[in-house]
Enzyme design. Structure first.
Site, PDB file in Angstrom:
ATOM      1  N   ASP A 116    -146.086 -25.674 -39.998  1.00 28.92           N
ATOM      2  CA  ASP A 116    -147.358 -25.661 -39.300  1.00 28.92           C
ATOM      3  C   ASP A 116    -147.050 -25.248 -37.858  1.00 28.92           C
ATOM      4  OD1 ASP A 116    -150.078 -26.310 -38.572  1.00 28.92           O
ATOM      5  OD2 ASP A 116    -149.290 -28.172 -37.732  1.00 28.92           O
TER       6      ASP A 116
ATOM      7  N   ASP B 175    -149.606 -25.555 -34.731  1.00 30.66           N
ATOM      8  CA  ASP B 175    -150.185 -26.420 -33.705  1.00 30.66           C
ATOM      9  C   ASP B 175    -149.703 -27.860 -33.847  1.00 30.66           C
ATOM     10  OD1 ASP B 175    -151.664 -24.282 -32.711  1.00 30.66           O
ATOM     11  OD2 ASP B 175    -153.320 -24.657 -34.094  1.00 30.66           O
TER      12      ASP B 175
END
Length: 295
Positions: free
Chosen positions: A90, A92
């Protein structure tokens, strides 16, 4: 997403809470709904447990002890991590210390309202596609605003560059799988040396006049269930035997489903989302733990 939050990965939990304290610094943890502050206060030794502990997890040492029972990996978890063909990150609050959409919203003057939607999306309380559409509508950016925003360099999480380098040295492929926007993720990929074709993310669209025209709904990551779909596509396209997902949110946990990621590692170094952390195969607060486990 309601079903997601009751999902538990089929894995053997690392160690009991009793074992977690063996030869590992104990900490007082101040946990909020979004962040964790950890302060070392001492060391605990239990000689009876020491030998079995060392045999099972060296050289991994948890960087934090919390109420969670998965801060130290089991042998099964370590085996999957060490032998994985590919690792999906991922972006963010994992690769980067910011939530890119929230930062962009703040830049455009819609920060507070958008951050509330982001929190709901990451905790799995609303369908991701609804949250994405709502946030983009609130921001309503122009192309020139996006271009100005992208002049700011990405803020990477401490140690992520070293972890990516270590994974490459170990001949593991690295992917960025994000519900954020490609326009913001491309610079991150460039810094880390991740090929553009290894990015799975959303695409912000603009009209000929430079006004926002929404986002590409054909991207798998634009909707709920998108990350499992992306990981499945990655796995199938390259014939990987095992793939690991690393992230902080409910959509990252969701990738740990049959046919998707074989292991979910929750990174709590930026945001600690307790329902997600509790269901992870391994909870880490420092990328050094992952680097050390590959030595």
């Amino acid at each position: 997403m309601e079903g997601l939050m009751s999902f538990r990965a089929n894995s053997v939990r690392a160690v009991s809470r009793q074992q977690s304290s063996v030869l590992v610094p104990t900490f007082s943890s101040k946990i909020t709904s979004t962040r964790v502050s950890v302060h070392p206060i001492g060391m605990v030794r239990n000689s009876r447990l020491f030998n079995s502990f060392v045999a099972s997890v060296q050289p991994v040492v948890a960087s934090a002890v919390t109420p969670f029972d998965n801060t130290l990996p089991s042998k099964e978890v370590l085996d999957v991590w060490q032998n994985a063909n590919a690792v999906c990150f991922d972006v963010d609050s994992t690769v980067c210390i910011d939530e890119g959409i929230d930062e962009f919203a703040e830049f455009c003057g819609a920060g507070k309202a958008v951050a509330e939607w982001t929190a709901r999306a990451m905790n799995g309380s609303v369908p991701f596609e609804d949250a994405l559409a709502a946030r983009l509508s609130l921001i309503n950016p122009s192309l020139s605003q996006l271009q100005d925003f992208l002049k700011r360099p990405p803020r990477l999480s401490p140690g992520i560059d070293l972890l990516v380098k270590k994974l490459k040295d170990e001949k593991k492929d690295v992917y960025l799988v994000s519900g954020g926007f490609r326009q913001m993720i491309n610079p991150v990929a460039s810094i880390l040396g991740v090929p553009i074709e290894n990015i799975f993310a959303n695409q912000m669209l603009f009209g000929s006049d430079g006004e926002c025209a929404g986002f590409d709904k054909n991207e798998p990551t634009s909707r709920s269930g998108g990350k499992p779909t992306a990981v499945q596509q990655i796995k199938k396209a390259h014939g990987y035997k095992s793939v690991v997902m690393i992230g902080d949110g409910a959509t990252d946990l969701e990738a740990r489903m049959p046919g998707g990621a074989d292991l979910f590692i929750c990174y709590g170094g930026v945001q600690l989302r307790e329902p997600v952390a509790a269901k992870a195969d391994w909870l880490v607060f420092n990328f050094k733990d992952l680097i050390n486990s590959l030595e």
